[in-house]
Enzyme design. Structure first.
Site, PDB file in Angstrom:
ATOM      1  N   CYS A 130       0.793  -1.233   0.000  1.00  0.00           N
ATOM      2  CA  CYS A 130       0.000   0.000   0.000  1.00  0.00           C
ATOM      3  C   CYS A 130       0.827   1.286   0.000  1.00  0.00           C
ATOM      4  O   CYS A 130       0.265   2.375  -0.138  1.00  0.00           O
ATOM      5  CB  CYS A 130      -0.950  -0.014   1.189  1.00  0.00           C
ATOM      6  SG  CYS A 130      -1.878  -1.550   1.305  1.00  0.00           S
ATOM      7  N   HIS A 143      -2.878   8.374   5.405  1.00  0.00           N
ATOM      8  CA  HIS A 143      -3.199   7.077   4.793  1.00  0.00           C
ATOM      9  C   HIS A 143      -4.646   6.721   5.148  1.00  0.00           C
ATOM     10  O   HIS A 143      -5.409   6.335   4.276  1.00  0.00           O
ATOM     11  CB  HIS A 143      -2.224   6.029   5.314  1.00  0.00           C
ATOM     12  CG  HIS A 143      -2.268   4.731   4.584  1.00  0.00           C
ATOM     13  ND1 HIS A 143      -2.023   4.624   3.238  1.00  0.00           N
ATOM     14  CD2 HIS A 143      -2.531   3.461   5.010  1.00  0.00           C
ATOM     15  CE1 HIS A 143      -2.128   3.350   2.865  1.00  0.00           C
ATOM     16  NE2 HIS A 143      -2.442   2.630   3.920  1.00  0.00           N
ATOM     17  N   GLU A 164      -1.618   5.630  13.160  1.00  0.00           N
ATOM     18  CA  GLU A 164      -1.275   6.790  12.333  1.00  0.00           C
ATOM     19  C   GLU A 164      -1.730   8.092  12.996  1.00  0.00           C
ATOM     20  O   GLU A 164      -0.986   9.079  13.019  1.00  0.00           O
ATOM     21  CB  GLU A 164      -1.911   6.669  10.942  1.00  0.00           C
ATOM     22  CG  GLU A 164      -1.448   7.780  10.004  1.00  0.00           C
ATOM     23  CD  GLU A 164      -2.066   7.679   8.605  1.00  0.00           C
ATOM     24  OE1 GLU A 164      -3.099   7.015   8.455  1.00  0.00           O
ATOM     25  OE2 GLU A 164      -1.501   8.288   7.684  1.00  0.00           O
ATOM     26  N   LYS A 217      -9.594   8.348   1.388  1.00  0.00           N
ATOM     27  CA  LYS A 217     -10.054   6.994   1.036  1.00  0.00           C
ATOM     28  C   LYS A 217     -11.571   6.858   1.141  1.00  0.00           C
ATOM     29  O   LYS A 217     -12.152   5.919   0.601  1.00  0.00           O
ATOM     30  CB  LYS A 217      -9.338   5.962   1.891  1.00  0.00           C
ATOM     31  CG  LYS A 217      -7.857   5.837   1.504  1.00  0.00           C
ATOM     32  CD  LYS A 217      -7.175   4.663   2.120  1.00  0.00           C
ATOM     33  CE  LYS A 217      -5.763   4.471   1.556  1.00  0.00           C
ATOM     34  NZ  LYS A 217      -4.836   5.572   1.831  1.00  0.00           N
ATOM     35  N   HIS A 237      -9.635   2.173  -0.762  1.00  0.00           N
ATOM     36  CA  HIS A 237      -8.193   1.946  -0.683  1.00  0.00           C
ATOM     37  C   HIS A 237      -7.744   1.371  -2.019  1.00  0.00           C
ATOM     38  O   HIS A 237      -8.087   0.241  -2.369  1.00  0.00           O
ATOM     39  CB  HIS A 237      -7.874   0.986   0.459  1.00  0.00           C
ATOM     40  CG  HIS A 237      -6.411   0.897   0.787  1.00  0.00           C
ATOM     41  ND1 HIS A 237      -5.429   1.373  -0.054  1.00  0.00           N
ATOM     42  CD2 HIS A 237      -5.769   0.403   1.877  1.00  0.00           C
ATOM     43  CE1 HIS A 237      -4.253   1.167   0.498  1.00  0.00           C
ATOM     44  NE2 HIS A 237      -4.423   0.581   1.668  1.00  0.00           N
ATOM     45  N   PHE A 265       1.315  -3.176   4.367  1.00  0.00           N
ATOM     46  CA  PHE A 265       1.671  -4.549   4.716  1.00  0.00           C
ATOM     47  C   PHE A 265       3.190  -4.666   4.736  1.00  0.00           C
ATOM     48  O   PHE A 265       3.877  -4.009   3.953  1.00  0.00           O
ATOM     49  CB  PHE A 265       1.177  -5.492   3.615  1.00  0.00           C
ATOM     50  CG  PHE A 265      -0.131  -6.137   3.868  1.00  0.00           C
ATOM     51  CD1 PHE A 265      -1.052  -5.594   4.721  1.00  0.00           C
ATOM     52  CD2 PHE A 265      -0.447  -7.318   3.216  1.00  0.00           C
ATOM     53  CE1 PHE A 265      -2.271  -6.209   4.925  1.00  0.00           C
ATOM     54  CE2 PHE A 265      -1.659  -7.943   3.414  1.00  0.00           C
ATOM     55  CZ  PHE A 265      -2.574  -7.393   4.272  1.00  0.00           C
TER      56      PHE A 265
END
Lengths: 374, 321
Positions: free
Chosen positions: A136, A269, A280, A298, A303, A361
């Protein structure tokens, strides 16, 4: 499908979700790109990810005043993706598994869709080319790498960003991990319960000052800083204190030679998962203060995985250019576990710098600082 | 077209090398096999499972698939065996290049979808099918907290990794970079190799992983590696091409005495890395290429690509002061 219509949608707070445009038993909203993608002349078996990337590249080149590249311009291509890097065609594999000789169309499509190679060949450019597959954070990392190429003189111009298409396999994967929401996602909200998947592409054209001067083009923005850091902690969960993200942000600030107070807003994010948003949000509040203007886009795009960093870099740049940033779609109630509240309505900003963050990830974290120079 | 000279990005020093290959894991055993010209007779060329078993990492790698294990094994050897003791202050970079990634694990996840349904496939298979899973294991195993990047390319991934590593070192983003390439040969890939290649090309499917620990250039007693500035001539020119080009009369190629290590390592998306391993062992005087007949100090590794381009890496010994 383009910057102008995207800005209109963001201003209006529109969220164009639907059910998955392919067969699946999973009932969850996704965010497909609407409209017809351009054909790629001369290329059979084009993957949708490649088509999405080329649509964004064509628009980015047009806005940079670049119809084509001359032989005296060295052009690099650095693009991030996840889907285009995996041979995961279910019909092909089902027939193979049954002992058949499945048609090889899906394999050719896969082999032709290595973004860095395919795009560089289509544009007939001969600078460095890379396909970044950092899950990502791929798109953000790709822009950081391309900016480095330009700074170091490896190329005059670099095409950088990310692209990914909606696909049944990651839909099943994220569902199996229990991180998808069955309703519209709500990043940083008290009631957030997971992410939605989306698709798209976001691309920047980076150019050295010398090259822009040679062709009489005025540069209005710059990649001021990039940083990346590994959690070295867990395959799918972020470090509980956001160690890698903090390192990435610190490195980006150092390279930009600015202080946290110089950042006008954060394009986070913000996936809408419990873990991502908690970690975050805590890091962003600690570095920039809990009052920093922040949003996750998003809620508008879903995403988009390897495309997210590119798309969100474009959104960040548009915020600097337009002087306003949209509401953080899906956010309504402040979360008790997050010391940060994203914007709940379109907000004017007058900033020189903004930052876009990506977590991925594998413990990858990346931060990109963009600067408005004109 | 090879990359032009770029003064801002100097060559890097190779401080450590690790590899798992069809002819062995330790550099000593690989060098002996190359020196004895013990080319493999079986096809495909696979890495022996026992080379991947490591008691110190077994528990932490128990969920990892074979692809990630190949990478982690080679990377661990390249890091722990590196010259010049070094403490990571969060500025060690990791780069993993691959062509097909953890495709065996991907197909296992597809098995889960087909057998159990979209909503019930095994999440561990999905998380281990993501390309940066190898980098995640490497950084966690070795406690490396600098930047990390995974690159996908079917032919030139190792070249791209070296180029990126040189950039990170040149910009001061990293003090060391642990980088390499890895590819696994699974059943589906073997099926495709059989259907998509011409028998006349004598393609020899293989697998393996090669990692190197790089530091800034100019460190004496190390080999120097460069993806940007390629000399016109060297002692050895290692060519990464199908073996059809190396049967019969030797090819006429500018750049040095030609050689290839394909008969030992086979073809894979990571074969450029494996060819570079052979060249590194030669430049570091661990074996002498038979057709050169003397120790060598320099090598060029060249890969011709599908689209007609080629990429090159330059290796040179830097003797101890």
């Amino acid at each position: 499908m383009d910057v102008a219509s995207t800005l209109t949608s963001l201003r209006a707070g529109q969220r164009y979700s639907s059910q998955a445009p392919f067969e699946t038993s999973i009932t969850a909203p996704v965010f497909p790109v609407r409209g017809q993608l351009p054909e790629l002349p001369g290329l059979r078996n084009s993957s949708r990810t490649l088509l999405l990337a080329m649509a964004a590249i064509n628009e980015a080149m047009s806005s940079a005043g670049l119809a084509r590249f001359g032989h005296d311009v060295r052009v690099g291509v650095c693009l991030g993706t996840t889907i285009a890097s995996q041979l995961n065609n279910l019909p092909f594999y089902r027939e193979y598994r049954a002992g058949g000789q499945p048609p090889l169309d899906a394999v050719h499509e896969f082999l032709n869709a290595n973004l860095g190679e395919a795009v560089a060949d289509m544009l007939q450019v001969d600078g460095p080319r890379m396909t970044v597959v950092n899950a990502c954070s791929s798109g953000t990392d790709a822009i950081g790498i391309a900016a480095s190429w330009v700074r170091l003189g490896l190329c005059d111009v670099a095409i950088a960003g990310g692209a990914d298409e909606l696909s049944r396999v990651p839909l099943a994967g994220f569902w199996s991990l229990g991180v998808m929401s069955s309703k519209l996602c709500s990043p940083f909200d008290q009631d957030r319960d997971g992410l939605n998947l989306g698709e798209g592409a976001g691309v920047l054209v980076l150019e050295s000052a010398e090259s822009a001067t040679r062709r009489g083009h005025a540069l209005a923005f710059e990649v001021a800083g990039f940083g990346a850091g590994c959690d070295a902690h867990h395959l799918t969960a972020p470090h509980p204190e956001g160690r890698g993200l903090r390192a990435a942000i610190d490195a980006a600030l150092r390279q930009a030679e600015i202080e946290p107070a110089d950042i006008g807003f954060v394009n986070a994010h913000g996936t809408g998962t419990l873990d991502n948003d908690r970690v975050e949000g805590a890091v962003l509040a600690k570095v920039f203060g809990p009052g920093i203007k922040a949003l996750s886009t998003k809620g508008y795009t879903g995403h988009t995985l390897g495309g997210a960093g590119g798309i969100e870099a474009v959104f960040t740049l548009l915020g600097l250019r337009e002087g306003w940033i949209p509401a953080s779609a899906g956010f309504a109630v402040a979360a008790s576990d997050i010391p940060l509240q994203p914007l709940s309505k379109p907000t004017p900003i007058a900033a020189e710098y903004a930052i876009s963050t990506s977590l991925a990830f594998g413990g990858n974290n990346a931060a990109l600082i963009l600067r408005r120079t004109a | 077209m090879s990359e032009p000279t770029c003064q801002a990005v100097p060559p890097a020093s190779v401080l450590g090398v690790g590899a798992v290959t069809p002819i062995g894991r330790t550099l000593e055993s690989i060098a002996v096999a190359l020196a004895e010209r013990a080319a493999q007779s079986q096809s495909p060329l696979l890495v022996a499972d026992e080379l991947l078993s490591d008691a110190t990492t077994a528990r932490r790698m128990r969920r990892a698939g074979r692809w990630a294990s190949l990478a982690a094994t080679a990377a661990t050897d390249a890091w722990t065996g590196a010259q010049h003791a070094f403490h990571d202050d969060g500025d060690v970079g990791v780069i993993v290049a691959t062509g097909f990634g953890p495709h065996v694990r991907t197909f296992r996840f597809l098995d889960g979808i087909l057998d159990c349904g979209d909503a019930s496939a095994l999440p561990t298979d999905f998380s281990h099918s993501v390309h940066n899973v190898a980098a995640a294991y490497i950084t966690e195993l070795l406690g490396l907290r600098g930047r990390s990047c995974t690159l996908a390319d079917f032919e030139a991934g190792f070249h791209q990794a070296v180029l990126l590593g040189q950039c990170w070192l040149a910009e001061g983003a990293c003090s060391r970079v642990l980088l390499g390439a890895v590819d696994e040969l699974g059943e589906v890939l073997l099926h495709l190799a059989g259907r998509m290649t011409d028998p006349a090309d004598r393609v020899l499917p293989g697998e393996g992983a090669v990692f190197v620990t790089l530091g800034k250039g100019g460190i004496s007693g190390t080999a120097q590696i460069d993806a940007l500035s390629i000399p016109t001539h060297s002692d050895l020119l290692v060519v990464d091409e199908p073996p059809m080009h190396h049967h019969g009369a030797p090819p006429t190629i500018d750049g040095g005495t030609p050689a290839t290590f394909t008969p030992y390592f086979g073809h894979s998306a990571s074969s450029l890395a494996l060819q570079t391993l052979g060249a590194l062992l030669a430049v570091s005087k661990r074996f002498t290429p038979a057709n050169v007949g003397r120790p060598i100090d320099s090598a060029i590794v060249r890969r011709r690509l599908w689209n007609g381009r080629h990429v090159e890496l330059a290796l040179a010994a830097r003797p101890s002061c």
